[in-house]
Write a protein that holds these residues in place. Structure first.
Motif, PDB file in Angstrom:
ATOM      1  N   ALA A   1       1.633   2.998   1.612  1.00 38.70           N
ATOM      2  CA  ALA A   1       0.706   1.945   1.187  1.00 38.70           C
ATOM      3  C   ALA A   1      -0.238   2.442   0.091  1.00 38.70           C
ATOM      4  O   ALA A   1      -0.468   1.748  -0.904  1.00 38.70           O
ATOM      5  N   VAL A   2      -0.769   3.639   0.252  1.00 33.00           N
ATOM      6  CA  VAL A   2      -1.632   4.222  -0.778  1.00 33.00           C
ATOM      7  C   VAL A   2      -0.815   4.498  -2.036  1.00 33.00           C
ATOM      8  O   VAL A   2      -1.236   4.186  -3.153  1.00 33.00           O
ATOM      9  N   GLY A   3       0.369   5.039  -1.855  1.00 35.59           N
ATOM     10  CA  GLY A   3       1.222   5.375  -2.995  1.00 35.59           C
ATOM     11  C   GLY A   3       1.619   4.181  -3.831  1.00 35.59           C
ATOM     12  O   GLY A   3       1.672   4.266  -5.064  1.00 35.59           O
ATOM     13  N   TYR A   4       1.884   3.049  -3.199  1.00 35.81           N
ATOM     14  CA  TYR A   4       2.267   1.856  -3.953  1.00 35.81           C
ATOM     15  C   TYR A   4       1.144   1.392  -4.876  1.00 35.81           C
ATOM     16  O   TYR A   4       1.401   0.791  -5.911  1.00 35.81           O
ATOM     17  N   GLN A   5      -0.092   1.683  -4.518  1.00 41.03           N
ATOM     18  CA  GLN A   5      -1.236   1.316  -5.358  1.00 41.03           C
ATOM     19  C   GLN A   5      -1.289   2.166  -6.623  1.00 41.03           C
ATOM     20  O   GLN A   5      -1.810   1.730  -7.636  1.00 41.03           O
ATOM     21  N   VAL A   6      -0.748   3.375  -6.556  1.00 47.28           N
ATOM     22  CA  VAL A   6      -0.889   4.347  -7.636  1.00 47.28           C
ATOM     23  C   VAL A   6       0.393   4.551  -8.421  1.00 47.28           C
ATOM     24  O   VAL A   6       0.403   4.485  -9.647  1.00 47.28           O
ATOM     25  N   ASN A   7       1.475   4.817  -7.714  1.00 48.22           N
ATOM     26  CA  ASN A   7       2.732   5.155  -8.372  1.00 48.22           C
ATOM     27  C   ASN A   7       3.878   4.633  -7.520  1.00 48.22           C
ATOM     28  O   ASN A   7       4.329   5.294  -6.588  1.00 48.22           O
TER      29      ASN A   7
ATOM     30  N   ASP B   1      -1.627  -4.121   4.944  1.00 47.78           N
ATOM     31  CA  ASP B   1      -0.472  -3.255   4.715  1.00 47.78           C
ATOM     32  C   ASP B   1      -0.376  -2.155   5.773  1.00 47.78           C
ATOM     33  O   ASP B   1       0.709  -1.661   6.069  1.00 47.78           O
ATOM     34  N   ILE B   2      -1.525  -1.770   6.304  1.00 47.15           N
ATOM     35  CA  ILE B   2      -1.574  -0.803   7.406  1.00 47.15           C
ATOM     36  C   ILE B   2      -2.590  -1.311   8.424  1.00 47.15           C
ATOM     37  O   ILE B   2      -3.365  -2.228   8.145  1.00 47.15           O
ATOM     38  N   GLU B   3      -2.578  -0.702   9.591  1.00 44.96           N
ATOM     39  CA  GLU B   3      -3.604  -0.932  10.602  1.00 44.96           C
ATOM     40  C   GLU B   3      -4.298   0.405  10.810  1.00 44.96           C
ATOM     41  O   GLU B   3      -3.690   1.338  11.349  1.00 44.96           O
ATOM     42  N   ALA B   4      -5.537   0.489  10.377  1.00 49.08           N
ATOM     43  CA  ALA B   4      -6.251   1.766  10.434  1.00 49.08           C
ATOM     44  C   ALA B   4      -6.236   2.371  11.839  1.00 49.08           C
ATOM     45  O   ALA B   4      -6.114   3.581  11.992  1.00 49.08           O
ATOM     46  N   ALA B   5      -6.329   1.533  12.861  1.00 52.34           N
ATOM     47  CA  ALA B   5      -6.342   2.043  14.234  1.00 52.34           C
ATOM     48  C   ALA B   5      -5.037   2.763  14.581  1.00 52.34           C
ATOM     49  O   ALA B   5      -5.043   3.692  15.390  1.00 52.34           O
TER      50      ALA B   5
ATOM     51  N   LEU C   1      -6.822   3.397   0.380  1.00 56.38           N
ATOM     52  CA  LEU C   1      -6.593   3.336   1.818  1.00 56.38           C
ATOM     53  C   LEU C   1      -7.357   2.161   2.427  1.00 56.38           C
ATOM     54  O   LEU C   1      -6.813   1.412   3.242  1.00 56.38           O
ATOM     55  N   ARG C   2      -8.607   1.980   2.020  1.00 52.61           N
ATOM     56  CA  ARG C   2      -9.393   0.838   2.505  1.00 52.61           C
ATOM     57  C   ARG C   2      -8.745  -0.480   2.098  1.00 52.61           C
ATOM     58  O   ARG C   2      -8.676  -1.425   2.889  1.00 52.61           O
ATOM     59  N   GLN C   3      -8.259  -0.561   0.858  1.00 50.67           N
ATOM     60  CA  GLN C   3      -7.591  -1.776   0.388  1.00 50.67           C
ATOM     61  C   GLN C   3      -6.345  -2.067   1.218  1.00 50.67           C
ATOM     62  O   GLN C   3      -6.085  -3.220   1.565  1.00 50.67           O
ATOM     63  N   ALA C   4      -5.576  -1.037   1.519  1.00 46.43           N
ATOM     64  CA  ALA C   4      -4.356  -1.219   2.315  1.00 46.43           C
ATOM     65  C   ALA C   4      -4.696  -1.752   3.702  1.00 46.43           C
ATOM     66  O   ALA C   4      -3.974  -2.595   4.250  1.00 46.43           O
TER      67      ALA C   4
ATOM     68  N   ARG D   1     -10.734   8.084  -4.910  1.00 46.91           N
ATOM     69  CA  ARG D   1      -9.804   7.028  -5.317  1.00 46.91           C
ATOM     70  C   ARG D   1      -8.780   6.759  -4.209  1.00 46.91           C
ATOM     71  O   ARG D   1      -8.444   5.620  -3.915  1.00 46.91           O
ATOM     72  N   ALA D   2      -8.292   7.818  -3.581  1.00 48.23           N
ATOM     73  CA  ALA D   2      -7.350   7.659  -2.477  1.00 48.23           C
ATOM     74  C   ALA D   2      -7.993   6.890  -1.324  1.00 48.23           C
ATOM     75  O   ALA D   2      -7.356   6.029  -0.709  1.00 48.23           O
TER      76      ALA D   2
END
Length: 104
Positions: free
Chosen positions: A78-84, A54-58, A46-49, A41-42
């Motif tokens: 960014a991951v946290g905002y999706q969850v909590n 919201d982020i740049e994976a590189a 992360l992929r969505q962000a 799920r995380a």
């Protein structure tokens, strides 16, 4: 690099990371633990962000010498905002006040 430790005020979950100049880095598995979700799920969040910009994976995701996935503090938020949203906001404030990291 300097070690940093975060304790969530609402859940008492702890994560440890390192501060590299103006970026804090945390192990991906610890981020999942912090927000109370499994790794799959995380990874989805992360992929969505990354897809939403919201982020740049590189810049915000890297591997350590121990073959672990590390996330920047920006990616953690960014991951946290999706969850909590509340926990992510508290983490963001901690980063800004306790470590003087930059959110750009």
């Amino acid at each position: 690099m300097r070690s940093v430790h975060y304790v969530c005020a609402s859940s008492s979950r702890k994560i440890a990371g390192t501060l590299d100049e103006n970026t804090a880095w945390f192990e991906f598995r610890q981020v999942a633990y912090l927000f109370g979700m499994n790794l799959e799920r995380a990874a989805k969040f992360l992929r969505q962000a990354d897809m939403t910009g919201d982020i740049e994976a590189a810049k915000d995701v890297r591997s350590s010498e121990r073959s672990m996935c590390l996330l920047s503090h920006r990616a953690v938020v960014a991951v946290g905002y999706q969850v909590n949203y509340g926990r992510a906001t508290a983490f963001r404030h901690w980063c800004a006040s306790d470590m003087s990291v930059q959110f750009c």
